[in-house]
Design an enzyme around this catalytic site. Structure first.
Site, short mmCIF file in Angstrom:
data_model
loop_
_atom_site.label_atom_id
_atom_site.label_comp_id
_atom_site.label_asym_id
_atom_site.label_seq_id
_atom_site.Cartn_x
_atom_site.Cartn_y
_atom_site.Cartn_z
N ASP A 238 0.93 -11.28 6.61
CA ASP A 238 1.47 -10.41 5.55
C ASP A 238 2.80 -9.80 5.99
O ASP A 238 3.47 -9.17 5.18
CB ASP A 238 0.47 -9.29 5.20
CG ASP A 238 -0.03 -8.55 6.42
OD1 ASP A 238 -0.57 -9.20 7.33
OD2 ASP A 238 0.14 -7.32 6.49
N GLY B 123 0.81 -1.22 0.00
CA GLY B 123 0.00 0.00 0.00
C GLY B 123 0.84 1.26 0.00
O GLY B 123 0.36 2.35 -0.31
P1 AMP Z 1 1.27 -3.09 8.27
O1 AMP Z 1 0.35 -3.28 9.43
O2 AMP Z 1 2.13 -1.86 8.38
O3 AMP Z 1 2.07 -4.30 7.97
O4 AMP Z 1 0.35 -2.78 7.01
C1 AMP Z 1 -0.78 -3.54 6.67
C2 AMP Z 1 -1.28 -3.10 5.33
O5 AMP Z 1 -1.63 -1.72 5.35
C3 AMP Z 1 -0.30 -3.27 4.20
O6 AMP Z 1 -1.02 -3.64 3.05
C4 AMP Z 1 0.28 -1.89 4.03
O7 AMP Z 1 0.77 -1.66 2.75
C5 AMP Z 1 -0.93 -1.02 4.32
N1 AMP Z 1 -0.57 0.31 4.80
C6 AMP Z 1 -0.06 0.65 6.02
N2 AMP Z 1 0.13 1.98 6.09
C7 AMP Z 1 -0.24 2.51 4.90
C8 AMP Z 1 -0.27 3.83 4.35
N3 AMP Z 1 0.10 4.89 5.05
N4 AMP Z 1 -0.73 3.96 3.09
C9 AMP Z 1 -1.11 2.91 2.37
N5 AMP Z 1 -1.12 1.65 2.82
C10 AMP Z 1 -0.70 1.44 4.07
MG MG Z 2 3.14 -4.99 6.59
#
Ligand code: AMP
Ligand code: MG
Length: 538
Positions: A274, A105
């Site tokens: 993930d 993301g």
């Molecule tokens: P994480 O919990 O950081 O591993 O992220 C979980 C999901 O949320 C993943 O698909 C990330 O790419 C997405 N994600 C987290 N923060 C952002 C952001 N600021 N913008 C876009 N996608 C995000």
């Molecule tokens: Mg992640």
């Protein structure tokens, strides 16, 4: 020989081999039948290179001299010919629940760099702008979380823990709004981009997403790509054999990785599927933390404060659970699921063995052959855990102190042992925790037992100390230390970051003049945001 960023050799096996999303814009959408979307980073206003890690430059054969062009590339403002930027599609189980499509993301892979040794390294910008997988978020990252990612990935590498690496940290010049504690108080924070480097960023969730959609064809393509690029030792085997062997290898590597986490006192904080690497690398540094106090129930992640699913002591169980999800996805490729089930069933024993050996090494001991002695050693380790949790003890300081204890000599009095270890304890009031009968009783008994075991091992005191000091770091990037550096860098003091990176480069060596980096968490940091509490907002 080193090269400028323009003249590195770029490859693009992921993009060239795997099925692509036909669209190449960055509008949020569901992407099916594809493993990635072609998407370019969104330019930022004023890139400023805050850190460039020389060891990671060396992996890429990149000239470690910062240049304006390099800053532009590492900020996503410039794409070099040969790069084919993409965001990958993956799913995942978050906090135990299937979350469907997630994907990169805010991470955009620039390409694969092939170095002069023939190694290939994926280079990825985190915080480079929206992608089809951004859902409702902005695709950006803030300085505090980007700096934490850079520092921790490099610290983990130098600690000997399998991890993705970090090449650089760039300030974007743009503000990013974040509600750090999801309490309706958003603030504009400085935006930043980390450049991560790894042989691959493929996660368990990459496989799960296609299995969840019954898309065997895409799953198989991804699997075959994974074998040929990351696990070539399994090429030439039948597909069922490849599935079994690869899964077994991932399980083994995951066990090794988590064993290291337990050794150094690292809590990942968001062990969603993930965030699990198919290479067994520590990946996605978010609300992670380091144990300032030995407490198996501790998690730094405020988003997980209720269930504490990802607490320190639960990491092995979660790793097995996550492996089971990967195994489930891979069952789509085979008729006989028994080998996959077998790997999962055997995993606790595999982990226990690795963990046991690791704990003995922390204590400067070698495993013994016979079953009765092994049982004694298990009891010795359990008794230590019991002692450590009976008071507030800093495990990092404790193990370094223990290396100095005069346990080779059976006549060493308790007072001497106490003097050796007492600075590892937090004391709330005027009395020391070791004045408490129960606590003192546990530590005294344990040291007696340990002393007997050390004598049985028959190693010289300095050899035991040398062994232990290779397993037990002096320096870890403690949460409160990272937070102090974040505060200083936010005020323009970049030297603070350079110094921290220098300290974590040699984590097992005492560095005169840098004692402040090895101190227990100060009282002010006990309940402070960023020091003991972190959220997923990053
Ligand atoms: P994480 O919990 O950081 O591993 O992220 C979980 C999901 O949320 C993943 O698909 C990330 O790419 C997405 N994600 C987290 N923060 C952002 C952001 N600021 N913008 C876009 N996608 C995000
Ligand atoms: Mg992640």
């Amino acid at each position: 020989m080193t090269h400028s960023i323009e003249s590195l050799t770029y490859r693009s096996r992921f993009v060239d081999t795997l099925p692509a999303d036909p669209r190449d814009d960055n509008r949020t959408r569901m992407v099916t039948g594809a493993v990635y979307s072609r998407v370019a980073p969104t330019p930022v206003s004023a890139p400023k290179l805050l850190a460039l890690v020389p060891e990671v430059c060396a992996l890429l054969d990149l000239d470690p001299e910062p240049t304006p062009e390099l800053a532009e590339v590492l900020a996503g403002n410039r794409i070099i010919s040969g790069m084919k930027p993409y965001a990958a599609c993956y799913g995942g189980h978050q906090f135990g629940n299937w979350a469907s499509q997630l994907g990169d993301g805010r991470a955009i892979n620039l390409g694969e760099v092939e170095n002069s040794r023939g190694e290939r390294w994926e280079v990825q910008l985190k915080g480079a702008g929206p992608t089809p997988y951004s859902r409702r978020a902005d695709g950006r990252a803030v300085l505090r979380s980007s700096l934490r990612e850079l520092v921790c990935s490099e610290a983990m590498h130098h600690l000997g823990v399998p991890t993705t690496r970090a090449l650089s940290l760039v300030l974007t010049g743009d503000g990013v709004e974040r509600d750090m504690f999801y309490d309706g108080n958003p603030e504009v924070e400085p935006g930043a981009i980390t450049c991560r480097v790894a042989p691959s960023f493929v996660r368990f969730g990459h496989f799960e997403i296609h299995a969840s959609r019954d898309d065997r064809a895409t799953l198989e393509k991804l699997f075959r790509y994974t074998v040929s690029t990351l696990y070539p030792q399994f090429e030439g085997l039948s597909l069922p054999e490849q599935v079994a062997r690869l899964f077994d290898e991932v399980a083994e590597r995951t066990a090794t990785m988590v064993t290291h986490w337990m050794r150094v006192g690292f809590v990942h904080g968001v062990m969603n599927t993930d965030n699990m690497s198919i290479l067994g690398l520590t990946i996605d540094y978010g609300p992670y933390g380091w144990l300032d106090v030995f407490d198996p129930g501790w998690t730094p992640n405020t988003t997980d404060a209720q269930g504490k699913r990802y607490r320190f002591g639960n990491q092995p169980r979660i790793a097995q659970w996550n492996l089971a999800q990967l195994g489930n996805a891979l069952t789509f490729l085979v008729d006989d699921v028994a080998p996959l089930q077998n790997t999962i069933d055997q995993w606790p024993a595999l982990f226990a063995k690795k963990h046991h050996t690791m704990m003995l090494r922390k204590l400067g001991l070698s495993p013994l052959d016979d079953a009765a002695s092994t049982q004694d050693d298990i009891a010795l380790i359990d008794a230590l855990m019991e002692a450590l949790t009976s008071a507030e003890v800093d495990p990092t300081i404790f193990y370094r102190a223990l290396a100095k204890a005069r346990v080779e000599d059976p006549s060493t009095p308790w007072a001497h042992h106490r003097a050796t270890i007492e600075h590892a304890f937090y004391s709330a009031g005027s009395s020391h925790p070791l004045d408490n009968e129960l606590v003192r009783g546990r530590f005294e008994a344990w040291l007696r037992r340990y002393s007997a075991r050390v004598q049985r091992e028959g190693v010289a005191a300095q050899d035991r100390a040398a062994r232990m000091n290779k397993e037990n770091p002096v320096y870890i990037p403690r949460n409160y230390i990272a937070q102090q550096v974040i505060d200083r860098v936010a005020k323009g003091d970049v030297a603070a970051l350079e110094e921290l990176l220098a300290v974590i480069r040699r984590p097992y060596e005492e560095q005169p003049g840098r004692e402040a980096f090895a101190e227990k968490r100060p009282d002010w940091a006990r309940q402070k945001a960023g020091c003991s509490m972190l959220s997923c907002s990053s």
